[in-house]
Design a protein around this motif. Structure first.
Motif, PDB file in Angstrom:
ATOM      1  N   ARG A  29       0.859  -1.190   0.000  1.00  0.00           N
ATOM      2  CA  ARG A  29       0.000   0.000   0.000  1.00  0.00           C
ATOM      3  C   ARG A  29       0.894   1.239   0.000  1.00  0.00           C
ATOM      4  N   MET A  30       0.337   2.349  -0.444  1.00  0.00           N
ATOM      5  CA  MET A  30       1.068   3.617  -0.428  1.00  0.00           C
ATOM      6  C   MET A  30       1.437   3.950   1.013  1.00  0.00           C
ATOM      7  N   GLN A  31       2.629   4.473   1.220  1.00  0.00           N
ATOM      8  CA  GLN A  31       3.085   4.851   2.547  1.00  0.00           C
ATOM      9  C   GLN A  31       3.911   6.119   2.468  1.00  0.00           C
ATOM     10  N   PRO A  32       4.159   6.756   3.613  1.00  0.00           N
ATOM     11  CA  PRO A  32       4.932   8.002   3.580  1.00  0.00           C
ATOM     12  C   PRO A  32       6.322   7.772   2.984  1.00  0.00           C
ATOM     13  N   LEU A  33       6.755   8.731   2.168  1.00  0.00           N
ATOM     14  CA  LEU A  33       8.053   8.654   1.505  1.00  0.00           C
ATOM     15  C   LEU A  33       8.984   9.702   2.104  1.00  0.00           C
ATOM     16  N   THR A  34      10.267   9.381   2.154  1.00  0.00           N
ATOM     17  CA  THR A  34      11.279  10.348   2.557  1.00  0.00           C
ATOM     18  C   THR A  34      11.910  10.891   1.282  1.00  0.00           C
ATOM     19  N   ARG A  35      11.745  12.181   1.036  1.00  0.00           N
ATOM     20  CA  ARG A  35      12.260  12.820  -0.183  1.00  0.00           C
ATOM     21  C   ARG A  35      13.783  12.840  -0.138  1.00  0.00           C
ATOM     22  N   VAL A  36      14.406  12.653  -1.299  1.00  0.00           N
ATOM     23  CA  VAL A  36      15.861  12.669  -1.393  1.00  0.00           C
ATOM     24  C   VAL A  36      16.268  13.890  -2.226  1.00  0.00           C
ATOM     25  N   PRO A  37      17.060  14.798  -1.653  1.00  0.00           N
ATOM     26  CA  PRO A  37      17.466  15.994  -2.394  1.00  0.00           C
ATOM     27  C   PRO A  37      18.260  15.634  -3.655  1.00  0.00           C
ATOM     28  N   LYS A  38      18.124  16.480  -4.672  1.00  0.00           N
ATOM     29  CA  LYS A  38      18.874  16.367  -5.928  1.00  0.00           C
ATOM     30  C   LYS A  38      18.616  15.074  -6.698  1.00  0.00           C
ATOM     31  N   SER A  39      17.486  14.413  -6.432  1.00  0.00           N
ATOM     32  CA  SER A  39      17.148  13.223  -7.218  1.00  0.00           C
ATOM     33  C   SER A  39      16.225  13.653  -8.361  1.00  0.00           C
ATOM     34  N   PRO A  40      16.188  12.876  -9.442  1.00  0.00           N
ATOM     35  CA  PRO A  40      15.297  13.234 -10.561  1.00  0.00           C
ATOM     36  C   PRO A  40      13.848  13.363 -10.082  1.00  0.00           C
ATOM     37  N   GLU A  41      13.071  14.168 -10.783  1.00  0.00           N
ATOM     38  CA  GLU A  41      11.685  14.467 -10.381  1.00  0.00           C
ATOM     39  C   GLU A  41      10.838  13.206 -10.208  1.00  0.00           C
ATOM     40  N   PHE A  42      11.063  12.199 -11.061  1.00  0.00           N
ATOM     41  CA  PHE A  42      10.216  10.998 -10.995  1.00  0.00           C
ATOM     42  C   PHE A  42      10.580  10.080  -9.822  1.00  0.00           C
ATOM     43  N   ILE A  43      11.741  10.306  -9.189  1.00  0.00           N
ATOM     44  CA  ILE A  43      12.075   9.552  -7.981  1.00  0.00           C
ATOM     45  C   ILE A  43      11.462  10.319  -6.813  1.00  0.00           C
ATOM     46  N   LYS A  44      10.395   9.772  -6.264  1.00  0.00           N
ATOM     47  CA  LYS A  44       9.609  10.486  -5.262  1.00  0.00           C
ATOM     48  C   LYS A  44      10.205  10.421  -3.872  1.00  0.00           C
ATOM     49  N   GLY A  45      11.146   9.494  -3.658  1.00  0.00           N
ATOM     50  CA  GLY A  45      11.766   9.368  -2.355  1.00  0.00           C
ATOM     51  C   GLY A  45      12.145   7.933  -2.085  1.00  0.00           C
ATOM     52  N   VAL A  46      12.310   7.610  -0.801  1.00  0.00           N
ATOM     53  CA  VAL A  46      12.671   6.255  -0.394  1.00  0.00           C
ATOM     54  C   VAL A  46      11.736   5.824   0.735  1.00  0.00           C
ATOM     55  N   ILE A  47      11.616   4.498   0.884  1.00  0.00           N
ATOM     56  CA  ILE A  47      10.911   3.932   2.031  1.00  0.00           C
ATOM     57  C   ILE A  47      11.829   2.918   2.688  1.00  0.00           C
ATOM     58  N   ASN A  48      11.561   2.633   3.947  1.00  0.00           N
ATOM     59  CA  ASN A  48      12.264   1.583   4.668  1.00  0.00           C
ATOM     60  C   ASN A  48      11.295   0.417   4.747  1.00  0.00           C
ATOM     61  N   LEU A  49      11.547  -0.612   3.947  1.00  0.00           N
ATOM     62  CA  LEU A  49      10.655  -1.767   3.896  1.00  0.00           C
ATOM     63  C   LEU A  49      11.366  -2.959   4.519  1.00  0.00           C
ATOM     64  N   ARG A  50      10.946  -3.327   5.723  1.00  0.00           N
ATOM     65  CA  ARG A  50      11.531  -4.454   6.447  1.00  0.00           C
ATOM     66  C   ARG A  50      13.061  -4.355   6.519  1.00  0.00           C
TER      67      ARG A  50
END
Length: 153
Positions: A29-50
């Motif tokens: 399911r969709m979950q909160p993302l942590t934005r990463v500075p200076k990443s391309p626009e289509f990279i919305k961020g990262v998640i910590n999955l397990r």
């Protein structure tokens, strides 16, 4: 005898897309993302999955489509891209189907504004249903995968 493939079916807008089951690790399911500075626009961020940090790509943004608000149906499909795991934000993940290789045609140059390099083919299902199959190796090119590895470190 033709080869059969299992494909996860997902939606972007009104179009249906598919990716081979063996490339899919999990659907979340969709979950909160942590934005990463200076990443391309289509990279919305990262998640910590397990315990694993996974970069998340919005496929609508990657393909140059209008990005909509996320809903209860929005899913993150975690796929293997080379040696990395990457999450793909899609509008909905609908189904798993079996496709025979004979049902798959080469993609036209552009489908719904998406360039052919991102597509593995178009599958004909019955008389009135088409499924666009993604070429994951092209959705992320080598340079972008290298950028993702820097994010994960």
């Amino acid at each position: 005898m033709s080869e059969e493939k299992k494909v996860i079916v997902f939606a972007l807008g009104t179009e249906e897309y598919g990716v081979e089951v063996e490339k899919v690790k999990t659907i979340e399911r969709m979950q909160p993302l942590t934005r990463v500075p200076k990443s391309p626009e289509f990279i919305k961020g990262v998640i910590n999955l397990r315990g694993v940090v996974i970069p998340i790509i919005d496929l609508r943004s990657r393909f140059g489509l209008t990005v909509d608000e996320y809903t209860d149906n929005t899913r993150i499909i975690i796929v293997s891209a080379g040696e990395y795991e990457v999450g793909l934000i899609v509008d909905a993940a609908n189904d798993v189907i079996d496709l025979d290789e004979s049902q798959i045609d080469h993609p036209p140059e552009v489908v719904g504004g998406i360039k052919a390099k991102y597509l593995r083919g178009i599958a004909r299902i019955g008389d009135d249903r088409l499924l666009v199959l993604l070429n994951l190796d092209q959705v992320l090119n080598k340079q972008e995968i290298n950028q993702l590895s820097e994010i994960e470190e």
